[in-house]
Scaffold this motif. Structure first.
Motif, mmCIF file in Angstrom:
data_model
loop_
_atom_site.group_PDB
_atom_site.id
_atom_site.type_symbol
_atom_site.label_atom_id
_atom_site.label_comp_id
_atom_site.label_asym_id
_atom_site.label_seq_id
_atom_site.Cartn_x
_atom_site.Cartn_y
_atom_site.Cartn_z
ATOM 1 N N GLY A 1 33.461 30.461 46.541
ATOM 2 C CA GLY A 1 34.709 29.926 45.760
ATOM 3 C C GLY A 1 35.170 31.114 44.957
ATOM 4 N N LEU A 2 36.506 30.997 44.720
ATOM 5 C CA LEU A 2 36.872 32.168 43.677
ATOM 6 C C LEU A 2 38.179 31.453 42.678
ATOM 7 N N ALA A 3 37.741 31.274 41.364
ATOM 8 C CA ALA A 3 38.436 31.030 40.541
ATOM 9 C C ALA A 3 39.154 31.865 39.388
ATOM 10 N N ILE A 4 40.316 31.787 39.599
ATOM 11 C CA ILE A 4 41.044 32.940 38.563
ATOM 12 C C ILE A 4 41.949 31.969 37.710
ATOM 13 N N ILE B 1 44.591 37.975 32.671
ATOM 14 C CA ILE B 1 43.567 37.319 33.154
ATOM 15 C C ILE B 1 42.506 36.760 31.938
ATOM 16 N N GLN B 2 42.058 35.376 32.243
ATOM 17 C CA GLN B 2 41.255 35.092 31.151
ATOM 18 C C GLN B 2 39.867 34.816 31.841
ATOM 19 N N ALA B 3 39.832 34.541 33.159
ATOM 20 C CA ALA B 3 38.551 34.530 33.709
ATOM 21 C C ALA B 3 38.750 34.593 35.345
ATOM 22 N N LEU B 4 37.756 35.278 35.789
ATOM 23 C CA LEU B 4 38.056 35.634 37.385
ATOM 24 C C LEU B 4 36.617 35.791 37.729
ATOM 25 N N ASP B 5 36.174 34.813 38.640
ATOM 26 C CA ASP B 5 34.824 34.385 39.023
ATOM 27 C C ASP B 5 34.694 34.300 40.553
ATOM 28 N N GLY B 6 33.948 35.323 41.006
ATOM 29 C CA GLY B 6 33.496 34.757 42.653
ATOM 30 C C GLY B 6 32.092 34.176 42.703
ATOM 31 N N ALA C 1 45.627 33.716 43.909
ATOM 32 C CA ALA C 1 44.579 34.079 44.893
ATOM 33 C C ALA C 1 45.045 35.714 45.209
ATOM 34 N N VAL C 2 44.235 36.678 45.319
ATOM 35 C CA VAL C 2 44.244 38.014 45.448
ATOM 36 C C VAL C 2 43.391 38.580 46.662
ATOM 37 N N VAL C 3 43.738 39.188 47.509
ATOM 38 C CA VAL C 3 43.097 39.653 48.601
ATOM 39 C C VAL C 3 41.906 40.501 48.113
ATOM 40 N N LEU C 4 41.768 41.152 47.242
ATOM 41 C CA LEU C 4 40.784 41.941 47.023
ATOM 42 C C LEU C 4 39.636 41.109 46.547
ATOM 43 N N PHE C 5 39.858 40.081 45.871
ATOM 44 C CA PHE C 5 38.562 39.252 45.602
ATOM 45 C C PHE C 5 38.149 38.119 46.378
ATOM 46 N N HIS D 1 36.258 40.192 35.680
ATOM 47 C CA HIS D 1 36.821 40.651 34.488
ATOM 48 C C HIS D 1 35.839 41.078 33.496
ATOM 49 N N LEU D 2 34.522 40.898 33.464
ATOM 50 C CA LEU D 2 33.437 40.954 32.668
ATOM 51 C C LEU D 2 32.615 42.335 33.281
ATOM 52 N N GLN D 3 32.735 42.599 34.634
ATOM 53 C CA GLN D 3 32.191 43.704 35.295
ATOM 54 C C GLN D 3 30.622 43.375 35.362
#
Length: 471
Positions: free
Chosen positions: A325-328, A338-343, A397-401, A435-437
């Motif tokens: 799943g992916l949550a942005i 961007i506040q959170a970007l989790d895969g 949704a972004v193809v990179l992620f 977003h936090l690397q």
């Protein structure tokens, strides 16, 4: 060959069998394995009937029943065998005889051929003439071979045996000879020939052909997977084109099926991929036999009801499911921040914490999705009265992620087959915080009352009525 027969072992069961049967004194030992079953009347790729036996429990043979044993044979009384047959009949399961060949003799001996038909006859006299009996040989080199007795005069060899757990191990004739196809030469230089050969015989399901699913599907053949099933009921829309691999503007204008578009791209690769496409929600009964035929499943769906089904399926059928799943989360400002970007990638298997306990699935939302699908008028009425969740704004949704999450899932699968990360490299769940690397492996204990992952009562049950014990 008139049918396809295989066995899937839980890793803990194989380890228990090794501990019980392989000793330094060089004598043969034996045990029983109680097995559930998945029966597929027509495998989608071979069009042959398929039986997948699934390890449910290991049963010991008491020392008092052993009559004699040496490096070449073992004999024992049949009291415990009859008890195993009783247990199998009560639970609609099948008994497997497992014995060791400590000398490394990786085939059935003449003595096995003499003794086993009598046990088959006893089993059919006790449990009915359609009763089957499995027989397995474990050698000191840790090779594993098997056969399935249909009657005292006829048996079928197990086409392959799969052990699932932190590692996924396959046993089949000719393993290790590799695949000579030059397309995978560079991959073999990194991982060896066996990985490509293993992947080439698997049946792999991709549930959901959107951003993550289309990326998974496009990469599977490039790893060597040749038999792929695609599940998705939706059509291509313009909003999909930024991330749906293989889709074109024309596909969106003509609203072609996602499974058709992705399947077309896989076939055009020209490297021998056999694609089976199903325009249906994964819970539709039309998908059951296909899903049961799969040896590995990638869960790329964004609906809670579909995940709820696959969450149970992984444990009942001992089928590795890689759920992603992916949550942005973004601010309401312009431009958004961007506040959170989790895969996330979660592996579902016996011994792993399930999606319910990890709170990835919301059962209430799953209920509402089912209502919308099965009773749309009632769903709209309840939504108007605020009894169900209505649809919100579309998620970013972004193809990179989406593509990177798909690669994370494929990496996990490859590690479990090949072990490139080392002994402790399996990750039950991996969360990448873009977003936090940082990458994290959150550990979550199973809820003690969870019927899926806190108890082994459903692990390897296979076919039950109703399907997956879902009412």
């Amino acid at each position: 060959m008139n049918s396809f027969v295989s066995l899937t072992l839980q890793e803990r069961h194989l380890q228990e069998l090794k501990n019980r049967l392989l000793h330094q004194d060089g004598r043969e030992r034996a045990a029983y394995l109680l097995c559930g079953e998945a029966f597929i009347p027509s495998d989608p790729w071979s069009n042959l009937p398929r039986r997948k036996y699934l390890s449910f429990d290991v049963l010991s043979i008491p020392d008092a029943e052993i009559v004699s044993c040496s490096s070449e044979y073992i004999t024992w009384k049949t009291d415990s065998f009859v008890q195993a047959l009783n247990l199998a009949q009560a639970n609609r399961m099948t008994v497997a005889l497992v014995h060791s060949h400590p000398g490394g003799f990786a085939t059935f001996s003449d003595q096995d051929d003499i003794n086993e038909p009598d046990l088959v006859q006893l089993a059919q006299n006790r449990n009915g003439e359609t009763t089957r009996l499995l027989s397995l040989v474990l050698t000191s080199e840790k090779n594993l071979i098997g056969r399935c007795w249909i009657n005292p005069r006829e048996y079928e060899s197990l086409d392959f045996i799969c052990c699932v757990g932190n590692r996924i191990q396959l046993y089949y004739p000719g393993r290790g000879k590799g695949v000579s196809f030059s397309v995978f030469h560079r991959q073999s230089l990194a991982f060896g020939k066996a990985l490509t050969q293993d992947l080439s015989i698997l049946r792999v399901g991709v549930v959901g052909c959107g951003g993550t699913g289309s990326a998974v599907a496009m990469l599977l053949p490039k790893l060597g997977v040749r038999q792929i099933a695609l599940f998705d009921k939706d059509v291509v829309e313009e909003s999909n084109l930024n991330r749906l691999h293989g889709a074109t503007w024309v596909d969106a204008q003509e609203q072609r099926l996602k499974v058709e578009v992705v399947g077309r791209s896989l076939t055009m690769l020209g490297i021998g991929v056999e694609v089976k496409s199903y325009q249906a929600w994964i819970g539709d009964p039309v998908c059951r036999d296909v899903l049961k035929s799969c040896d590995v499943v990638f869960s790329c769906t964004d609906d809670h009801a579909g995940r709820l089904l696959l969450n149970r399926f992984a444990y009942y059928y001992l089928t590795p499911v890689f759920d992603m799943g992916l949550a942005i989360e973004v601010s309401s400002s312009e431009p958004p921040k961007i506040q959170a970007l989790d895969g996330r990638v979660t592996t579902l298997l016996p011994g792993c914490t399930c999606l319910l306990c990890r709170e990835v699935i919301n059962p209430v939302i799953a209920r509402d999705e089912t209502l919308k699908r099965d009773q749309p008028d009632e769903y709209e009425r309840r939504k108007a009265e605020a009894y169900v969740f209505g649809e919100g704004n579309p998620s970013p949704a972004v193809v990179l992620f989406t593509t990177d999450v798909a690669i994370m899932a494929l990496e996990e699968m490859v590690h479990r087959f090949q072990g490139f990360r080392g002994e402790e490299g399996a990750m039950p769940q991996k969360v990448r915080k873009y977003h936090l690397q940082t990458d994290r492996q959150p550990g979550v204990r199973a809820n003690e009352y969870c019927p899926v992952c806190s108890t082994n009562g459903s692990w390897g049950r296979g076919d039950v009525e109703p399907f997956l014990d879902q009412v």
